[in-house]
Design an enzyme around this catalytic site. Structure first.
Site, PDB file in Angstrom:
ATOM      1  N   HIS A   1       1.671   4.346  -2.897  1.00 57.22           N
ATOM      2  CA  HIS A   1       1.700   5.808  -2.762  1.00 57.22           C
ATOM      3  C   HIS A   1       2.980   6.389  -3.362  1.00 57.22           C
ATOM      4  O   HIS A   1       2.944   7.403  -4.066  1.00 57.22           O
ATOM      5  CB  HIS A   1       1.625   6.200  -1.279  1.00 57.22           C
ATOM      6  CG  HIS A   1       0.252   6.186  -0.700  1.00 57.22           C
ATOM      7  ND1 HIS A   1      -0.828   6.765  -1.326  1.00 57.22           N
ATOM      8  CD2 HIS A   1      -0.217   5.689   0.481  1.00 57.22           C
ATOM      9  CE1 HIS A   1      -1.905   6.620  -0.572  1.00 57.22           C
ATOM     10  NE2 HIS A   1      -1.569   5.970   0.519  1.00 57.22           N
TER      11      HIS A   1
ATOM     12  N   HIS B   1       0.845  -1.207   0.000  1.00 55.32           N
ATOM     13  CA  HIS B   1       0.000   0.000   0.000  1.00 55.32           C
ATOM     14  C   HIS B   1       0.875   1.249   0.000  1.00 55.32           C
ATOM     15  O   HIS B   1       0.663   2.166  -0.809  1.00 55.32           O
ATOM     16  CB  HIS B   1      -0.896  -0.030   1.244  1.00 55.32           C
ATOM     17  CG  HIS B   1      -1.743   1.184   1.440  1.00 55.32           C
ATOM     18  ND1 HIS B   1      -3.097   1.201   1.182  1.00 55.32           N
ATOM     19  CD2 HIS B   1      -1.438   2.434   1.887  1.00 55.32           C
ATOM     20  CE1 HIS B   1      -3.580   2.410   1.448  1.00 55.32           C
ATOM     21  NE2 HIS B   1      -2.592   3.166   1.891  1.00 55.32           N
ATOM     22  N   GLU B   2       1.862   1.292   0.877  1.00 55.36           N
ATOM     23  CA  GLU B   2       2.730   2.472   0.948  1.00 55.36           C
ATOM     24  C   GLU B   2       3.632   2.583  -0.274  1.00 55.36           C
ATOM     25  O   GLU B   2       3.900   3.691  -0.754  1.00 55.36           O
ATOM     26  CB  GLU B   2       3.565   2.434   2.235  1.00 55.36           C
ATOM     27  CG  GLU B   2       2.749   2.428   3.521  1.00 55.36           C
ATOM     28  CD  GLU B   2       1.724   3.556   3.599  1.00 55.36           C
ATOM     29  OE1 GLU B   2       1.979   4.638   3.029  1.00 55.36           O
ATOM     30  OE2 GLU B   2       0.667   3.352   4.207  1.00 55.36           O
TER      31      GLU B   2
ATOM     32  N   GLU C   1      -6.214   6.717  -1.613  1.00 60.67           N
ATOM     33  CA  GLU C   1      -6.126   5.617  -0.649  1.00 60.67           C
ATOM     34  C   GLU C   1      -6.689   4.327  -1.242  1.00 60.67           C
ATOM     35  O   GLU C   1      -6.157   3.235  -1.007  1.00 60.67           O
ATOM     36  CB  GLU C   1      -6.868   5.979   0.639  1.00 60.67           C
ATOM     37  CG  GLU C   1      -6.166   7.031   1.480  1.00 60.67           C
ATOM     38  CD  GLU C   1      -4.779   6.590   1.929  1.00 60.67           C
ATOM     39  OE1 GLU C   1      -4.591   5.398   2.240  1.00 60.67           O
ATOM     40  OE2 GLU C   1      -3.876   7.447   1.950  1.00 60.67           O
TER      41      GLU C   1
END
Length: 348
Positions: free
Chosen positions: A140, A136-137, A187
């Site tokens: 980003h 997930h990070e 997100e």
């Protein structure tokens, strides 16, 4: 032997050369593509904000957190390399673990972004869930969300210069609302990146359950959690719809049940399977991305959400809109018939 040690090793597909466009939510991708057209502006932001703020943030974590590598938190480092490998990340960002009882992660920085996760994430997430949050990070970072979020913040600050004007206040609020809406979609994009990094839909759902408060999954049921998501999206009456607007409008993150529902829809759409099968945009083609096509896809995404939503307020708006369209159509037909009859009357 622990449960994790006894599990069969899951083979993950390496998504060679995958572009971040593969996992970006249409509303996120539309905004990003438009912002990327501001050629040179992102470099300017990186130069002015990266050379000072980024160094300060990094020193803060270098001084007060644990930098992860093969010697420190080797389990976390191994999951990190696996997540990065699946997303075909050539150069690993720095990764830190800081002290916090709340499961969380963040990507920080412009020129050379780094990732921070909390001790709660290390302690409460199993290997598959940990891989998902690290993916997930990484999502980003690869999408450049930090850079473009900073650009949006600059635009907001510029608008504040005219906030003494009534129009300026309205414009400022509009930009802030748009920025938050975009970040909520970012997100959702990162959740998809986390799934592609771990390639385990059940683990990504468990991660969201733990973010919602289910630390002990022996007492939590996935089906019941998804039922919560369905009830949140469609249950209640107009009062609940208004409360949901209040919950969402000032938040940077969608609520966990909404994130779980959106990820499930993405999997059910077949897009996840197509990407694992090799059908995805490549980084080499990012320069050919069409702003108009991505903006059109974003509009279609919002239109589909509006059309299929079971929220009571949205249902009412659809009915009112449909009734207004029917009324307008009836009025138009009546006017046409009246004109036609008048024409016949005058010819008699």
């Amino acid at each position: 032997m622990t449960d994790e040690e006894s599990r069969p090793v899951r083979r993950r597909v390496t998504l060679t050369g995958i572009s971040s466009r593969a996992w970006e939510h249409p509303a996120d991708r539309g905004a990003l593509t438009a912002l990327r057209e501001l050629r040179g502006f992102d470099d300017l932001v990186k130069a002015f904000f990266g050379m000072w703020n980024e160094r300060g943030f990094r020193l803060q974590f270098l001084a007060g957190a644990i930098r992860v590598d093969h010697r420190q938190y080797p389990r976390v480092y191994q999951r990190f390399t696996e997540a990065a490998g699946a997303l075909d990340v050539a150069e690993l960002p720095e990764l830190y673990v800081n002290q916090s009882p709340i499961i969380n992660g963040q990507a920080i920085g412009l020129n050379k972004p780094f990732i921070v996760i909390t001790t709660a994430a290390v302690e409460k997430l199993d290997d598959d869930e940990l891989r998902a949050v690290l993916g997930h990070e990484l999502g980003h970072v690869l999408s450049g969300h930090a850079v473009y979020k900073t650009i949006m913040m600059i635009l907001t600050a510029w608008t504040a210069n005219v906030s003494w004007l009534p129009v300026g206040v309205l414009a400022l609020r509009g930009i802030i609302a748009a920025m938050l809406e975009w970040w909520r979609k970012a997100e959702l994009s990162a959740d998809r990146a986390g799934l592609l990094a771990g390639q385990d839909p059940a683990a990504s759902t468990r991660l969201l359950m733990k973010l919602a408060g289910g630390g002990d999954l022996s007492q939590i049921d996935t089906a019941a959690f998804l039922e919560q998501a369905a009830e949140y999206e469609s249950g209640g009456d107009l009062r609940d719809s208004i409360h949901k607007i209040g919950i969402t409008v000032g938040s940077t993150h969608p609520v966990p049940v909404a994130r779980a529902a959106d990820l499930r829809k993405w999997v059910d759409s077949g897009e996840y399977a197509r990407i694992l099968g090799g059908e995805y945009p490549r980084r080499d083609d990012d320069g050919n991305a069409s702003v108009s096509e991505d903006v059109k896809a974003a509009a279609n995404s919002y239109r589909e959400t509006f059309t299929t939503s079971q929220d009571p307020l949205v249902n009412l708006v659809r009915k009112v809109g449909g009734g207004a369209a029917d009324l307008a159509g009836s009025a138009a037909r009546g006017a046409r018939d009246w004109a036609s009859n008048r024409g016949r009357d005058s010819s008699d």
